[in-house]
Design a protein around this motif. Structure first.
Motif, short mmCIF file in Angstrom:
data_model
loop_
_atom_site.label_atom_id
_atom_site.label_comp_id
_atom_site.label_asym_id
_atom_site.label_seq_id
_atom_site.Cartn_x
_atom_site.Cartn_y
_atom_site.Cartn_z
N LYS A 46 -1.60 -8.15 4.45
CA LYS A 46 -2.77 -8.22 4.60
C LYS A 46 -2.82 -9.92 3.96
O LYS A 46 -4.31 -10.43 4.32
CB LYS A 46 -3.38 -7.70 3.01
CG LYS A 46 -4.96 -8.09 2.56
CD LYS A 46 -5.46 -7.34 1.22
CE LYS A 46 -4.76 -6.56 -0.37
NZ LYS A 46 -5.56 -5.45 -0.83
N LYS A 99 -9.16 2.33 -3.81
CA LYS A 99 -10.22 1.88 -4.75
C LYS A 99 -11.45 1.91 -5.03
O LYS A 99 -12.31 0.85 -5.35
CB LYS A 99 -9.22 0.36 -4.82
CG LYS A 99 -8.20 0.38 -5.25
CD LYS A 99 -7.12 -1.31 -5.34
CE LYS A 99 -5.91 -1.14 -5.75
NZ LYS A 99 -4.89 -2.41 -5.45
N ARG A 175 2.48 5.64 -11.48
CA ARG A 175 1.83 4.56 -11.65
C ARG A 175 0.76 5.22 -9.76
O ARG A 175 1.49 5.38 -9.03
CB ARG A 175 2.13 3.04 -11.14
CG ARG A 175 1.03 2.64 -11.18
CD ARG A 175 1.03 2.04 -8.84
NE ARG A 175 -0.81 1.25 -9.29
CZ ARG A 175 -0.95 1.05 -8.32
NH1 ARG A 175 -0.48 0.82 -7.31
NH2 ARG A 175 -2.57 -0.15 -7.80
N GLN A 177 -2.93 4.32 -7.42
CA GLN A 177 -4.39 3.45 -7.62
C GLN A 177 -5.64 4.33 -8.18
O GLN A 177 -5.49 5.61 -8.03
CB GLN A 177 -5.05 3.32 -6.21
CG GLN A 177 -3.61 2.21 -5.13
CD GLN A 177 -3.55 2.20 -3.84
OE1 GLN A 177 -4.69 1.05 -3.66
NE2 GLN A 177 -3.19 3.15 -2.85
N TYR A 242 -7.11 -0.66 4.59
CA TYR A 242 -8.06 -1.75 3.85
C TYR A 242 -9.87 -1.41 4.38
O TYR A 242 -9.42 -1.12 5.88
CB TYR A 242 -7.49 -3.39 3.49
CG TYR A 242 -5.98 -3.33 3.04
CD1 TYR A 242 -5.71 -2.50 1.60
CD2 TYR A 242 -5.23 -3.80 3.86
CE1 TYR A 242 -4.35 -3.13 1.55
CE2 TYR A 242 -3.86 -3.67 3.41
CZ TYR A 242 -3.80 -3.87 2.18
OH TYR A 242 -2.48 -3.29 1.40
C1 LMR Z 1 -2.13 -0.82 -4.52
O1 LMR Z 1 -2.66 -1.38 -5.33
O2 LMR Z 1 -0.57 0.00 -5.01
C2 LMR Z 1 -2.48 -1.32 -3.37
O3 LMR Z 1 -3.85 -1.38 -3.00
C3 LMR Z 1 -1.70 -2.39 -2.71
C4 LMR Z 1 -2.94 -3.21 -2.05
O4 LMR Z 1 -3.55 -4.25 -1.85
O5 LMR Z 1 -1.78 -3.64 -1.03
#
Ligand code: LMR
Length: 337
Positions: A46, A99, A175, A177, A242
């Protein structure tokens, strides 16, 4: 006389300064700034995609657009960056597809389903086809325009204890997302899921606030998570990618020629980012193996079957949330059920 000449010279200087500042003002007025905020390191699929877009966007708009890339949560963390985009404080983001739930676009969590996509090729059938287009369209109602899908890769599990079998996860704080599907995934393994911003993960692992996490190798390596995780299993149990998104109002109000230049830049940056993603992840995995701080485990066929058996029920559990229809359409496209 002397005073008059000095006064004239001063006036001349003032006029020149004014002229300069007026033309600088005119130039400034013409320049369109795109603030592109993201949470990962520059040296990731990214991060590199964002840099490529910056370069091409400036080139294809003849310098009318300046792209400022802010990596590593420099400006905003996970949740805040989406709010900032909607408010227009930044113009462009590429949040992980995991997300978008808190934004009310739960359909994006389909990408988090375990074992949904067996390969990048299967995934691309969806992201570059009509389903992908339709999904990006869902963002319009939120004041967001979806421009493209960018790959990262397939996730591995890590912890500070061996995570070879589903039973190994029992009671581990993992953990995740902010995705309900990921929450269900960790619960199906008997772990305790904890939503946390990406920028806080390293410290949480280091201090034992959480025991483990999941991420593609490129994210794990560039955040140095392998230094604070003793074990990892190359499970490839799920995908992380993404959606590149812009503030809709900003995008709609751009002059047409500028938007055309940016569309071209985005198409090429997408091809570039998706072209390097696998290699970046392969390199990161090798680099972590070489670093020797984490023990990496490859699943045997039998072990993998135990993971699949433990995680597949998540599809049914989440069908109401995501839409059974969407899941079925994607499965028809990829040929995997
Ligand atoms: C994460 O929060 O683990 C990923 O979404 C980070 C990302 O943007 O790759």
């Amino acid at each position: 006389m002397k005073t008059r000449r000095t006064a004239l010279r001063a006036m001349g200087a003032l006029t020149l300064a004014l002229t300069l500042s007026v033309s600088a003002g005119a130039a400034l007025a013409q320049e369109i700034v795109i603030k592109f905020s993201h949470v990962v390191a520059p040296d990731t699929p990214k991060g590199k995609g964002a840099e490529k877009f910056r370069e091409l966007a400036e080139q294809y708009t003849g310098g009318k657009v300046k792209v400022e890339v802010y990596p590593n949560s420099q400006l905003y963390k996970d949740k805040e960056e989406l709010e900032a985009l909607q408010l227009g404080a930044v113009q462009m983001l590429a949040p992980s597809l995991a997300k978008f739930g808190p934004l009310g676009v739960k359909e994006f969590e389909v990408f988090d389903l375990p074992y949904m996509f067996p390969s990048y090729e299967a995934l691309h059938k969806v992201t570059t086809g009509p389903i992908g287009k339709e999904m990006l369209g869902l963002l319009e109602a939120k004041g967001i325009t979806g421009l493209a899908f960018w790959d990262n890769g397939f996730k591995i599990m890590s912890a500070n204890s061996p995570v070879t079998t589903p039973d190994d996860f029992l009671g581990l704080k993992m953990r995740i997302q902010s995705s309900k599907v990921l929450e269900a995934e960790m619960s199906a393994l008997g772990a305790v899921p904890q939503v946390m911003a990406f920028s806080e993960v390293y410290q949480a692992l280091q201090t034992g606030v959480v025991d483990g996490t999941e991420n593609p190798p490129s994210n794990m390596f560039t955040q140095k998570m392998h230094e604070v995780q003793s074990h990892a299993t190359i499970s490839n149990h799920g995908y992380l990618g993404y959606a590149v998104i812009v503030n809709k109002k900003f995008w709609d109000e751009l002059p047409e020629d500028v938007r055309a230049g940016l569309d071209k830049a985005m198409a090429e940056a997408t091809e570039y980012a998706n072209g390097i993603a696998k290699e970046e992840n392969d390199k990161a995995l090798q680099a972590m193996k070489d670093a020797g701080k984490t023990e990496f485990h490859e699943l045997t066929d039998e072990e993998r079957k135990a993971w699949v058996d433990a995680l597949l029920p998540v599809h049914e559990e989440m069908a109401d949330r995501i839409g059974a229809d969407l899941i079925a359409r994607i499965q028809a496209e990829t040929g995997v059920k």
